[in-house]
Design a protein around this motif. Structure first.
Motif, PDB file in Angstrom:
ATOM      1  N   VAL A  21      25.100  45.640  16.754  1.00  0.00           N
ATOM      2  CA  VAL A  21      25.643  45.825  15.404  1.00  0.00           C
ATOM      3  C   VAL A  21      24.504  46.022  14.411  1.00  0.00           C
ATOM      4  N   VAL A  22      24.598  47.074  13.612  1.00  0.00           N
ATOM      5  CA  VAL A  22      23.597  47.373  12.605  1.00  0.00           C
ATOM      6  C   VAL A  22      24.291  47.455  11.247  1.00  0.00           C
ATOM      7  N   PHE A  23      23.945  46.529  10.358  1.00  0.00           N
ATOM      8  CA  PHE A  23      24.444  46.567   8.983  1.00  0.00           C
ATOM      9  C   PHE A  23      23.464  47.418   8.171  1.00  0.00           C
ATOM     10  N   ALA A  24      23.974  48.499   7.562  1.00  0.00           N
ATOM     11  CA  ALA A  24      23.099  49.483   6.929  1.00  0.00           C
ATOM     12  C   ALA A  24      23.434  49.656   5.459  1.00  0.00           C
ATOM     13  N   GLY A  25      22.432  50.087   4.696  1.00  0.00           N
ATOM     14  CA  GLY A  25      22.644  50.378   3.287  1.00  0.00           C
ATOM     15  C   GLY A  25      21.376  50.201   2.486  1.00  0.00           C
ATOM     16  N   GLY A  26      21.462  50.464   1.206  1.00  0.00           N
ATOM     17  CA  GLY A  26      20.303  50.358   0.328  1.00  0.00           C
ATOM     18  C   GLY A  26      19.964  48.919  -0.023  1.00  0.00           C
ATOM     19  N   ARG A  27      18.969  48.782  -0.905  1.00  0.00           N
ATOM     20  CA  ARG A  27      18.552  47.442  -1.340  1.00  0.00           C
ATOM     21  C   ARG A  27      19.666  46.767  -2.130  1.00  0.00           C
ATOM     22  N   LEU A  55      22.318  45.014  -1.209  1.00  0.00           N
ATOM     23  CA  LEU A  55      23.688  44.962  -0.711  1.00  0.00           C
ATOM     24  C   LEU A  55      23.958  43.724   0.148  1.00  0.00           C
ATOM     25  N   GLY A  56      22.968  42.869   0.311  1.00  0.00           N
ATOM     26  CA  GLY A  56      23.206  41.608   0.997  1.00  0.00           C
ATOM     27  C   GLY A  56      22.984  41.627   2.494  1.00  0.00           C
ATOM     28  N   LYS A  57      22.192  42.574   2.999  1.00  0.00           N
ATOM     29  CA  LYS A  57      21.939  42.619   4.448  1.00  0.00           C
ATOM     30  C   LYS A  57      21.213  41.356   4.905  1.00  0.00           C
ATOM     31  N   VAL A 100      27.526  49.704  10.668  1.00  0.00           N
ATOM     32  CA  VAL A 100      28.480  49.248   9.657  1.00  0.00           C
ATOM     33  C   VAL A 100      27.811  49.360   8.290  1.00  0.00           C
ATOM     34  N   PRO A 101      28.105  50.427   7.513  1.00  0.00           N
ATOM     35  CA  PRO A 101      27.529  50.542   6.170  1.00  0.00           C
ATOM     36  C   PRO A 101      28.075  49.441   5.262  1.00  0.00           C
ATOM     37  N   LEU A 102      27.211  48.861   4.452  1.00  0.00           N
ATOM     38  CA  LEU A 102      27.615  47.833   3.502  1.00  0.00           C
ATOM     39  C   LEU A 102      27.761  48.435   2.118  1.00  0.00           C
ATOM     40  N   SER A 103      28.743  47.956   1.400  1.00  0.00           N
ATOM     41  CA  SER A 103      28.927  48.305   0.003  1.00  0.00           C
ATOM     42  C   SER A 103      28.923  47.013  -0.789  1.00  0.00           C
ATOM     43  N   PRO A 104      28.826  47.062  -2.104  1.00  0.00           N
ATOM     44  CA  PRO A 104      28.852  45.815  -2.880  1.00  0.00           C
ATOM     45  C   PRO A 104      30.088  44.996  -2.532  1.00  0.00           C
ATOM     46  N   PRO A 105      29.906  43.715  -2.187  1.00  0.00           N
ATOM     47  CA  PRO A 105      31.045  42.917  -1.714  1.00  0.00           C
ATOM     48  C   PRO A 105      32.049  42.614  -2.799  1.00  0.00           C
TER      49      PRO A 105
END
Length: 367
Positions: free
Chosen positions: A49-55, A57-59, A355-360
């Protein structure tokens, strides 16, 4: 979602929920922050599992939360690939070509995974210890004998004794380190005589420590071009890492396999503990940098080759376009809340679940 989660993890119930179980318990086999088990969604091969996204976003917070959720109940390790320990060798006189960020990462991961958990003993890493010792020996000289002894002891403690253990096991590790430094001639390459001295030390005695390291050394007889010789296999690992390029990548790939093989023994082999529940968890933050990219790629390759492991890997990746993940199965966070929808194809990178992350938002997984 568990009430104890920090505010930075609100809206991440897709990962942490217990009833019905979210992504983490379905892969780890244990409910977060609890002592109950969870059915496996993938009982055989599981996705990386890879959580992806910009700075922002809570990775990192997500990986920290996973460590907190499972620490003390199943073996857990977390590394941040941007830490300084992965930027260069810690010993001042260590040639950079004889040092590897992947080897350093594997040492750090194994030390954390070896910490005791409820109801089970320490996980020993004899194969990895033997390989890391060979790699370290490739950069030793007689200019820093105390540092070499310290490094030797740190590596050999991976063989199941643990950093806090005293008594006969720790004394044996100390004796071996003295023996290895005594094998240094002060001139010319030292890897071969040190590896030879280590193999001799491993062959003496009948304790579990000796038996594990003996078995581990023989594992390297199957290293390509070793011709059935454990000594030659370990010398090749050391030499190829120093050679750089594709040879280094090959040696690092084999060291990753050593870590996975040791974990496999702990869960299914002769060393299996009857109360070892769930799967071990390895968390890799900032995996877009070394050593993360090589570690992720190596695990995916092993799985694509049909070499099974029982490790729940989760990584944090800045951005979403890493070449090693071009064929990864992509799912949004709400989509994985109840099922990952992951099925790999024949490509290596399809073994990953991106799994791309967006603001929660608190209701992200409850729509």
């Amino acid at each position: 979602m568990h009430a104890g989660l920090r505010g930075g993890l609100r809206g991440r119930g897709a990962v942490f929920d217990a009833d019905p179980p979210g992504l983490a318990p379905r892969l780890v086999g244990l409910l977060p922050f609890q002592h109950g088990s969870s059915p496996y969604e993938h009982p055989k091969e599981l996705p990386f599992v890879v959580f992806a996204g910009g700075r922002g976003l809570g990775k990192s917070a997500l990986l920290d939360g996973l460590r907190d959720a499972y620490r003390g109940r199943t073996p857990v390790a977390l590394i941040d690939c941007e830490e300084s320990q992965f930027a260069g060798p810690l010993m001042d006189d260590r040639p950079r070509e004889a040092w590897s960020p992947v080897a350093q990462a594997l040492l750090t991961i194994a030390e954390q995974l070896a910490e005791p958990v409820t109801g089970a003993g320490r996980v020993p890493f004899p194969r990895l210890a033997a390989g890391l010792l060979a790699v370290a020996a490739g950069g030793w000289s007689d200019r820093d004998v105390p540092g070499i002894r310290q490094e030797t002891e740190r590596i050999l403690l991976l063989n199941g004794t643990g950093a806090r253990v005293a008594g006969s096991a720790a004394r044996w590790v100390g004796r071996v380190s003295v023996r290895l430094t005594a094998a240094m001639s002060g001139t010319g390459p030292v890897a071969e005589p040190i590896i030879e001295a280590a193999l001799e030390a491993f062959s003496e005695g009948v304790s579990p420590t000796h038996r594990r390291l003996r078995k581990a050394a023989y594992w390297y007889r199957d290293y390509p071009n070793a011709g059935g010789s454990p000594k030659l296999g370990l010398i090749l690992v050391s030499g190829q890492l120093r050679a750089g390029g594709g040879s280094r990548a090959h040696a690092e790939h084999h060291l990753v396999r050593a870590l996975l093989a040791d974990l496999d023994d702990a869960y299914t082999g002769a060393l299996q503990r009857p109360h070892r529940l769930g799967r071990p968890v390895v968390l890799v933050d900032n995996a877009h940098t070394a050593p993360g990219s090589a570690l992720v790629g190596s695990v995916l390759r092993h799985r694509a080759e049909g070499i099974a492991d029982r490790v729940a890997f989760f990584a944090g990746l800045r951005g979403q376009g890493h070449p090693a993940l071009r064929d990864a199965v992509r799912r949004t966070l709400p989509e994985v809340a109840r099922s990952s929808g992951w099925t790999p194809d024949t490509s290596i990178s399809s073994r990953a679940l991106l799994v791309p992350l967006s603001p929660p938002a608190p209701d992200d997984t409850r729509k």
